[in-house]
Design an enzyme around this catalytic site. Structure first.
Site, PDB file in Angstrom:
ATOM      1  N   ASN A   1       0.829  -1.221   0.000  1.00  0.00           N
ATOM      2  CA  ASN A   1       0.000   0.000   0.000  1.00  0.00           C
ATOM      3  C   ASN A   1       0.861   1.268   0.000  1.00  0.00           C
ATOM      4  O   ASN A   1       0.337   2.376   0.086  1.00  0.00           O
ATOM      5  CB  ASN A   1      -0.987   0.003   1.179  1.00  0.00           C
ATOM      6  CG  ASN A   1      -0.296   0.129   2.529  1.00  0.00           C
ATOM      7  OD1 ASN A   1       0.931   0.215   2.609  1.00  0.00           O
ATOM      8  ND2 ASN A   1      -1.084   0.147   3.599  1.00  0.00           N
TER       9      ASN A   1
ATOM     10  N   GLY B   1       6.563   2.027   1.886  1.00  0.00           N
ATOM     11  CA  GLY B   1       7.377   1.494   0.796  1.00  0.00           C
ATOM     12  C   GLY B   1       7.558   2.525  -0.308  1.00  0.00           C
ATOM     13  O   GLY B   1       7.057   3.656  -0.227  1.00  0.00           O
TER      14      GLY B   1
ATOM     15  N   ILE C   1      -3.302  -5.064   2.650  1.00  0.00           N
ATOM     16  CA  ILE C   1      -3.524  -6.457   3.076  1.00  0.00           C
ATOM     17  C   ILE C   1      -4.806  -6.599   3.901  1.00  0.00           C
ATOM     18  O   ILE C   1      -5.280  -7.703   4.114  1.00  0.00           O
ATOM     19  CB  ILE C   1      -2.326  -7.030   3.883  1.00  0.00           C
ATOM     20  CG1 ILE C   1      -1.965  -6.112   5.056  1.00  0.00           C
ATOM     21  CG2 ILE C   1      -1.136  -7.282   2.976  1.00  0.00           C
ATOM     22  CD1 ILE C   1      -1.000  -6.738   6.052  1.00  0.00           C
TER      23      ILE C   1
ATOM     24  N   ALA D   1       3.831  -5.111   7.151  1.00  0.00           N
ATOM     25  CA  ALA D   1       3.541  -4.933   8.579  1.00  0.00           C
ATOM     26  C   ALA D   1       4.043  -3.558   8.984  1.00  0.00           C
ATOM     27  O   ALA D   1       4.789  -2.910   8.247  1.00  0.00           O
ATOM     28  CB  ALA D   1       4.257  -5.997   9.415  1.00  0.00           C
TER      29      ALA D   1
ATOM     30  N   THR E   1      10.046 -12.054  13.986  1.00  0.00           N
ATOM     31  CA  THR E   1      11.064 -11.197  14.591  1.00  0.00           C
ATOM     32  C   THR E   1      11.583 -11.794  15.894  1.00  0.00           C
ATOM     33  O   THR E   1      10.850 -12.525  16.579  1.00  0.00           O
ATOM     34  CB  THR E   1      10.453  -9.798  14.880  1.00  0.00           C
ATOM     35  OG1 THR E   1      11.322  -9.093  15.778  1.00  0.00           O
ATOM     36  CG2 THR E   1       9.103  -9.893  15.562  1.00  0.00           C
TER      37      THR E   1
ATOM     38  N   TYR F   1       4.155  -4.906  19.355  1.00  0.00           N
ATOM     39  CA  TYR F   1       4.712  -5.331  18.060  1.00  0.00           C
ATOM     40  C   TYR F   1       5.076  -6.821  18.085  1.00  0.00           C
ATOM     41  O   TYR F   1       4.612  -7.598  17.234  1.00  0.00           O
ATOM     42  CB  TYR F   1       5.941  -4.475  17.714  1.00  0.00           C
ATOM     43  CG  TYR F   1       6.741  -5.031  16.559  1.00  0.00           C
ATOM     44  CD1 TYR F   1       6.199  -5.111  15.282  1.00  0.00           C
ATOM     45  CD2 TYR F   1       8.055  -5.491  16.751  1.00  0.00           C
ATOM     46  CE1 TYR F   1       6.929  -5.649  14.225  1.00  0.00           C
ATOM     47  CE2 TYR F   1       8.793  -6.018  15.703  1.00  0.00           C
ATOM     48  CZ  TYR F   1       8.224  -6.097  14.440  1.00  0.00           C
ATOM     49  OH  TYR F   1       8.958  -6.633  13.408  1.00  0.00           O
TER      50      TYR F   1
ATOM     51  N   HIS G   1      16.561   3.064  12.801  1.00  0.00           N
ATOM     52  CA  HIS G   1      17.607   2.044  12.899  1.00  0.00           C
ATOM     53  C   HIS G   1      18.986   2.680  13.043  1.00  0.00           C
ATOM     54  O   HIS G   1      19.257   3.729  12.476  1.00  0.00           O
ATOM     55  CB  HIS G   1      17.522   1.087  11.694  1.00  0.00           C
ATOM     56  CG  HIS G   1      16.253   0.279  11.716  1.00  0.00           C
ATOM     57  ND1 HIS G   1      15.416   0.140  10.652  1.00  0.00           N
ATOM     58  CD2 HIS G   1      15.680  -0.405  12.738  1.00  0.00           C
ATOM     59  CE1 HIS G   1      14.373  -0.617  10.993  1.00  0.00           C
ATOM     60  NE2 HIS G   1      14.520  -0.957  12.266  1.00  0.00           N
TER      61      HIS G   1
ATOM     62  N   GLY H   1      12.126  -1.758  27.980  1.00  0.00           N
ATOM     63  CA  GLY H   1      11.979  -2.980  27.191  1.00  0.00           C
ATOM     64  C   GLY H   1      13.116  -3.255  26.226  1.00  0.00           C
ATOM     65  O   GLY H   1      12.951  -4.010  25.284  1.00  0.00           O
TER      66      GLY H   1
END
Ligand SMILES: NC(=O)c1ccc[n+]([C@@H]2O[C@H](COP(=O)([O-])OP(=O)(O)OC[C@H]3O[C@@H](n4cnc5c(N)ncnc54)[C@H](O)[C@@H]3O)[C@@H](O)[C@H]2O)c1
Length: 329
Positions: free
Chosen positions: A30, A34, A49, A72, A114, A138, A186, A280
């Site tokens: 979608n 991306g 999706i 996702a 993951t 997640y 990241h 976490g």
């Protein structure tokens, strides 16, 4: 092959690897995160999706015999503040994809899972037999799908390989594809941004029980991840049983070591600053990849941290604007 999320970072590399292995790919994305250009000219269907009828149409029109499911959302902190969105996209969206597969009699799935399904490790390296106890929404959404899959297999014959990735990093060694996330979270692309004089890099916690006090992670080259997908599909095509595999290098690197690698590779100093620990964030996460090595013969080819960083830097320095539809850093 229908590649959902194939216009994203890992999916685009996997779709390229599939084409190089002789498969025909149709990307279904979608474009929420991306990039059209990441399909590299291969057929791309713009769709969601969560729209079961549209996924069914895509399966029918493409004639796909298998699905690689990357689509996702994956920002841990967002999953904590927006579980409705995350459960809708990652759980309901994936169940919708499975429903479409069952209706269209497509019975092979490679699923992006993951290491977040493990939660706080009780021992490392993490083996697939380690208890699963995600500590954020997640990881829980991915585990929910892993747990649903055996039921879908029993009832509808959908066999699957679940690949539990560690920290995806690097870029296509041929320079055609790379990482272009907005916001970028990241560490390697963030360190590039800091090295170029952009926002300093926050180092979350320097008092972990690790050799230099920063967290240890397992950075796995995106092309090695892509290769694991091709092998996983081969297993399903040979009528192999469903399976779950870790995909990591088995080599932990600290955040400090990443910064040093970025400085070595780029020749720039990375401007970083200490920041409080994030809730976490386990001190140490790295894989045992024994199972995928033994079953599929997968061996990472670009496991050195400097190689991963160098491939990423080649793409980032050649394409400072990423794919050009938004700023890369
Ligand atoms: N990046 C990592 O380090 C990492 C680690 C472990 C697992 N994963 C998993 O790998 C997969 C790919 O991650 P990535 O880093 O390439 O992320 P990405 O955001 O670059 O790619 C995800 C793609 O899915 C698309 N998408 C999202 N929701 C969609 C929807 N409802 N309908 C259609 N398309 C949709 C996005 O537009 C994007 O192109 C995800 O499932 C993620 O959970 C990633």
């Amino acid at each position: 092959m229908l590649v959902t999320g194939g216009a994203g970072y890992i999916g685009s590399h996997a779709a390229k690897a599939l084409r190089q292995a002789g498969y025909r790919t149709v990307v279904y994305d979608n474009l929420s995160a991306g990039h059209r250009a990441a399909a590299l000219g291969a057929p791309l269907i713009e769709g969601d999706i969560r729209d079961v009828d549209a996924v069914r149409r895509a399966l029918r029109d493409s004639g796909a015999t298998a699905v690689m499911h990357f689509a996702a959302w994956l920002i841990v902190s967002d999953s904590v503040s927006d579980p409705i969105g995350y459960y809708r996209n990652n759980v309901a969206g994936t169940l919708g994809t499975l429903e479409a597969m069952a209706a269209e009699k497509v019975s092979r799935l490679v699923f992006s899972s993951t290491c977040a399904v493990y939660g706080e490790p009780t021992e490392t390296p993490l083996r697939e037999t380690h208890p699963t106890a995600p500590i954020n929404a997640y990881g829980q959404t991915k585990l929910a799908i892993e747990q649903a899959l055996p039921h879908y297999e029993r009832a509808y014959g959908i066999r699957s390989v679940r690949l539990r990735y560690f920290n995806a990093a690097g870029a296509d060694p041929e320079g055609e594809l790379g990482e272009d996330h907005a916001p970028e979270i990241h560490v390697i692309p963030r360190a590039f941004e800091a090295a170029r004089g952009g926002r300093p890099l926050d180092v979350f916690g320097e008092d972990y029980p690790t050799p230099d006090g920063t967290c240890l992670r397992d950075y796995i080259h995106v092309s090695d991840l892509a290769a694991a997908h091709v092998l996983a599909l081969g297993r399903l095509e040979r009528d192999g049983a469903s399976a779950t595999y870790n995909v990591g290098t088995e080599r932990p690197s600290s955040v400090r070591q990443v910064i040093e690698a970025v400085e070595r590779v780029t020749g720039y100093r990375v401007d970083w600053r200490p920041a409080p620990r994030r809730a976490g964030d386990p001190a140490v996460l790295y894989a045992s990849a024994e199972r995928i090595r033994a079953d599929l013969g997968w061996v990472p080819q670009r496991a050195e941290l400097d190689t991963i960083v160098a491939d990423a830097w080649r793409w980032h320095s050649a394409r400072p604007m990423g794919y050009g539809d938004r700023r890369v850093v």
